[in-house]
Scaffold this motif. Structure first.
Motif, short mmCIF file in Angstrom:
data_model
loop_
_atom_site.label_atom_id
_atom_site.label_comp_id
_atom_site.label_asym_id
_atom_site.label_seq_id
_atom_site.Cartn_x
_atom_site.Cartn_y
_atom_site.Cartn_z
N HIS A 148 46.25 32.50 6.07
CA HIS A 148 47.09 31.49 6.74
C HIS A 148 46.18 30.38 7.25
O HIS A 148 45.20 30.64 7.95
N PHE A 149 46.50 29.18 6.91
CA PHE A 149 45.68 28.02 7.27
C PHE A 149 45.81 27.75 8.78
O PHE A 149 46.89 27.85 9.36
N MET A 150 44.69 27.41 9.40
CA MET A 150 44.65 27.03 10.80
C MET A 150 44.13 25.60 10.91
O MET A 150 43.05 25.30 10.40
N SER A 151 44.89 24.74 11.54
CA SER A 151 44.52 23.33 11.62
C SER A 151 43.25 23.15 12.45
O SER A 151 42.85 24.03 13.22
N ILE A 152 42.63 21.99 12.31
CA ILE A 152 41.41 21.69 13.06
C ILE A 152 41.63 21.81 14.58
O ILE A 152 40.82 22.45 15.27
N PRO A 153 42.70 21.22 15.16
CA PRO A 153 42.88 21.40 16.61
C PRO A 153 43.00 22.86 17.01
O PRO A 153 42.51 23.25 18.08
N VAL A 159 41.57 25.48 15.48
CA VAL A 159 40.23 26.08 15.41
C VAL A 159 39.38 25.60 16.58
O VAL A 159 38.64 26.38 17.19
N GLU A 160 39.48 24.32 16.91
CA GLU A 160 38.72 23.80 18.04
C GLU A 160 39.12 24.49 19.34
O GLU A 160 38.26 24.74 20.21
N ARG A 161 40.38 24.82 19.47
CA ARG A 161 40.84 25.53 20.67
C ARG A 161 40.16 26.89 20.79
O ARG A 161 39.80 27.31 21.89
N GLN A 162 39.98 27.56 19.66
CA GLN A 162 39.30 28.86 19.70
C GLN A 162 37.82 28.66 20.05
O GLN A 162 37.22 29.49 20.77
N ILE A 163 37.21 27.60 19.56
CA ILE A 163 35.81 27.33 19.87
C ILE A 163 35.63 27.08 21.37
O ILE A 163 34.66 27.55 21.98
N ASP A 164 36.56 26.35 21.97
CA ASP A 164 36.48 26.12 23.42
C ASP A 164 36.53 27.44 24.18
O ASP A 164 35.78 27.65 25.15
N VAL A 194 49.36 36.99 10.41
CA VAL A 194 49.11 36.11 11.56
C VAL A 194 49.15 34.67 11.07
O VAL A 194 48.34 34.28 10.22
N ASP A 195 50.08 33.88 11.56
CA ASP A 195 50.09 32.47 11.20
C ASP A 195 49.60 31.64 12.39
O ASP A 195 49.25 32.18 13.45
N GLU A 196 49.58 30.34 12.21
CA GLU A 196 48.99 29.46 13.23
C GLU A 196 49.71 29.57 14.57
O GLU A 196 49.07 29.49 15.63
N ASP A 197 51.02 29.78 14.53
CA ASP A 197 51.77 29.86 15.78
C ASP A 197 51.49 31.14 16.56
O ASP A 197 51.87 31.25 17.73
#
Length: 747
Positions: A197-202, A204-209, A502-505
């Protein structure tokens, strides 16, 4: 503000979490602390701070001082642009957590500012596998001193400072403390599958934070698999045109993401899986496939298709692709996958079988070893170290290859015995949907097989529960403890989230807060990992992470509103006490393939997709029930109140489900929760009816049976699962009330 989160909303979240930690009675909310011989004056009643991961040494008496609004940074070493940005990020986070603006500026002449002295040593390359992460903090009302061995230590110290802030009635305060801290392992990772399932850049950035806040330092991105290829290739453009399903990262986005992570001390290690799990690549470039024509009608084929390692053109393709991808990711480690190659892809293809015979490859593993060695030489020319899943250990691999161990401690030991560096991920597969406490109980150096799933089953069923044992596998010989030499080769560990279901939501809720518990296991010493205090501290950490940008509860609310628009409160009560079934039982496609049935894509729009592997309400109830049994009789009213809510909810749930068909799969779980709640009330002497003991026994047996049905992957394969894919989390508490010994005696 971070990601548009409001301070007002965040304060409500934070206050709720702190209250939950106190009510749950989980004990102290900090790592074991050494008493300070000269404690500072308390601003308010002492309250131990919650820092996750637990620091190596925390000296505090819980005293606190009013949080200053204006800060100045006094750099003892000139700041890099990265650290200047880090301080601004720190100020932003402090403002959100405090609920008021906190400004942080470089040193000036204004004496009315609160000083923070920062000293660190520069590093030529950052972030890097060898980066120095130790730091020391001294926090008092006259100022703060942060001393670090490198930039990573500065980032970690700032993250700990944010966690020292809490809200009180009089305003925000900061705990006074002395902290000396360093990581146990140098590799503390999160593996995120963005192929299924694709995860958008925002996103992924949220997980990095969030990773920065809990001191994780490696993001392992699984960027290609059978499902899709997710990075723009200019050399092989059909990969994104055909195999990305229209969702992929441009090269510019990848470069920006790498910089975003590096700013937070996080390395990005890419994975492009070969020679197996290559269906997406081969859909775009079928000439490199082992089996032609490719089967594009069977979804199971997504996990079977493999590259042809006997075709010279295959290596030209892999060389070109890996060189292009290597240039996008500066990290010295490049993950080539290497897992789950289906042997029949090669042995049943005449040209490949003939090649194996002619070149004296006795097994498919030998042929794969030849492929791995050739690919390793290609990547070595690009300055990369190869990383692969532990299947590549079946034959010789190049020296210094990093082995990711996922199939049990025997493979960890095998890699270490071969003198190869190891990253352990098998015990931390978050897609198994085990609770945080189960992963937390498993040490990265633990050589017990399936320790996490055994711990999960034991915790949920309670002392009288029965756990189903595998019947279709032979028991494996126990793995002896790692030697001291072998331990030196364990670089660290990764939490892994495969995203078939698991999808992006759903991503934030499926990762957090469990990943925070796992992060503590990777950072903190074993003696500082205290299971008895985990959930109290995790509740506080969860709320701060949500406050700072995660969307775990916000997304769950959105998903629930889809199922029961305008009537979410009643199903929310049910979801507070249940969890999804475990060990891939909720992955219906996985089971279809195992049973050789037609594989179909799963709808991720059910109550089980919203239910959390962890229930803080259930943990609170279970802890209170045990405390009551042990003599805390003052907890009776709270226990009765909670059980009454759960018992009464079933009738309301049936009414709501009649209007919202998407809730009907959970009807059985709702009835089961009500039965357990009535058993608990009867044990307390409330609403007791004749035969209540037998009714309680049946309710507990039914719930235990449902839990046992997903107690291991082997059991899951051959055991029917409960309707709605939901299991009860309050079984230990109800069981304690029904079968309690000592304390109050049932008449």
């Amino acid at each position: 503000m971070i990601k548009g989160f409001s301070i007002r909303r965040g304060l409500r979240v934070l206050a709720a979490g702190c209250a939950l930690a106190v009510l749950a009675g989980f004990g102290t909310c900090s790592a074991p602390a050494k008493a300070d011989t000269t404690p500072p004056a308390a601003f308010n009643a002492p309250q131990p701070p919650v820092i996750m991961p637990a620091p190596s040494t925390l000296q505090t008496d819980g005293s606190a001082f009013a949080l200053p609004a204006r800060w100045q940074v006094i750099w003892q070493s000139p700041p890099t642009p990265l650290l200047t940005r880090a301080v601004q990020r720190f100020a932003n986070r402090m403002s959100i957590v405090a609920g008021q603006t906190v400004s942080v500026e470089n040193a000036g002449k204004d004496k009315n500012t609160f000083p923070i002295h920062i000293q660190y040593a520069r590093e030529a390359t950052f972030p890097a596998p060898t980066m120095r992460e130790d730091y020391t903090l001294d926090v008092g009302p006259d100022g703060i001193t942060l001393t670090a061995q490198g930039p990573a230590g500065v980032l970690h110290g700032l993250a700990s400072l944010v966690q020292l802030v809490r809200r009180e009635a009089t305003g925000p305060v900061m705990a006074q403390a002395h902290i000396q801290d360093s990581p146990r392992f140098t590799w503390r990772g999160l593996m995120l599958d963005v192929s299924r399932h694709f995860m958008s850049i925002p996103t992924v950035e949220r997980q990095i934070d969030a990773m920065e806040m809990v001191k994780l330092n490696v993001l392992h991105l699984h960027l290609s698999d059978g499902a899709a290829f997710r990075v723009e290739s200019r050399h092989y453009p059909r990969l994104q045109k055909i195999s990305s399903h229209g969702q992929y990262y441009t090269q510019a986005e990848i470069r920006n993401l790498v910089r975003y992570a590096a700013d937070r001390g996080i390395r990005i290690v890419p994975e492009f899986d070969t020679p197996g799990h290559s269906f997406a690549m081969l859909l775009a470039y079928p000439q490199y496939a082992s089996v032609l024509p490719m089967n594009t009608t069977d979804r199971a084929e997504i996990n079977r298709a493999a590259l042809d390692p006997t075709n010279p053109a295959t290596y030209t393709f892999v060389r070109g692709l890996y060189a292009e991808m290597s240039a996008l990711f500066p990290d010295p480690v490049f993950h080539i996958g290497g897992d789950e190659v289906v042997a029949k892809q090669w042995t049943l293809t005449p040209r490949i079988a003939h090649y194996m015979q002619a070149h004296h490859f006795a097994t498919p593993a030998d042929l794969q070893a030849s492929f791995t060695n050739r690919v390793a030489q290609m990547l070595k020319a690009d300055g990369k170290t190869v990383m692969g899943w532990d299947e590549i250990l079946a034959a010789s691999v190049p020296p210094h290859t990093i082995i990711e161990s996922w199939r049990g401690p025997a493979n960890t030991a095998k890699a270490a015995e071969a003198g190869l560096p190891v990253v352990v991920s098998g015990p931390y597969y978050l897609d198994r949907l085990l609770p945080a406490s189960a992963y937390y109980e498993t040490d990265p150096l633990d050589t017990r097989k399936d320790a996490a799933e055994a711990q999960a089953a034991a915790q949920t069923t309670g002392p009288g529960g029965t756990i189903a044992t595998p019947t279709d596998t032979k028991p494996e010989a126990p793995v002896p403890p790692l030697t001291e030499q072998q331990k030196t080769l364990i670089l660290g560990a990764e939490g892994a989230l495969w995203t078939e279901v698991v999808d992006e939501d759903m991503l934030d809720a499926r990762l957090w807060p469990r990943m925070a518990a796992v992060a503590e296991r990777f950072w903190s010493t074993p003696q500082n990992c205290v299971p008895q205090t985990l959930y109290g501290r995790l509740a506080v950490t969860r709320d701060k992470l949500d406050l700072l940008g995660l969307k775990s509860r916000e997304d769950a609310d959105t998903l629930l509103d889809r199922l029961a628009a305008g009537e979410t409160q009643v199903p929310r009560v049910l979801l507070s006490a249940v969890s999804p079934i475990r060990n891939y039982a909720h992955n219906h496609e996985f089971l279809q393939i195992r049973h050789k049935q037609t594989a179909t894509e799963q709808d991720l729009n059910t109550p089980a997709d919203i239910a959390s592997p962890d229930s803080f309400e259930a943990e609170k109830f279970n802890a209170a029930a045990v405390a009551f049994v042990n003599g805390k009789v003052e907890l009776r009213p709270e226990l009765e109140r909670q059980l009454t809510i759960w018992a009464a909810n079933d009738a309301a749930f049936n009414q709501v489900a009649a209007r919202h068909a998407a809730l009907t799969p959970a009807l059985g779980a709702s009835a089961q929760l009500a039965a357990l709640a009535r058993a608990g009330l009867a044990a307390l002497g409330t609403e007791r009816t004749p035969g209540w003991r037998e009714q309680a026994r049946k309710a507990l047996e039914s719930a235990r049976k449902d839990i046992a049905a997903s107690s291991s992957i082997h059991v899951v394969t051959n055991t029917p699962q409960p309707a709605g894919d939901l299991i009860q989390r309050i079984v230990p508490g109800v069981e304690a009330l029904v079968t309690r010994e000592g304390g109050l005696t049932l008449p």
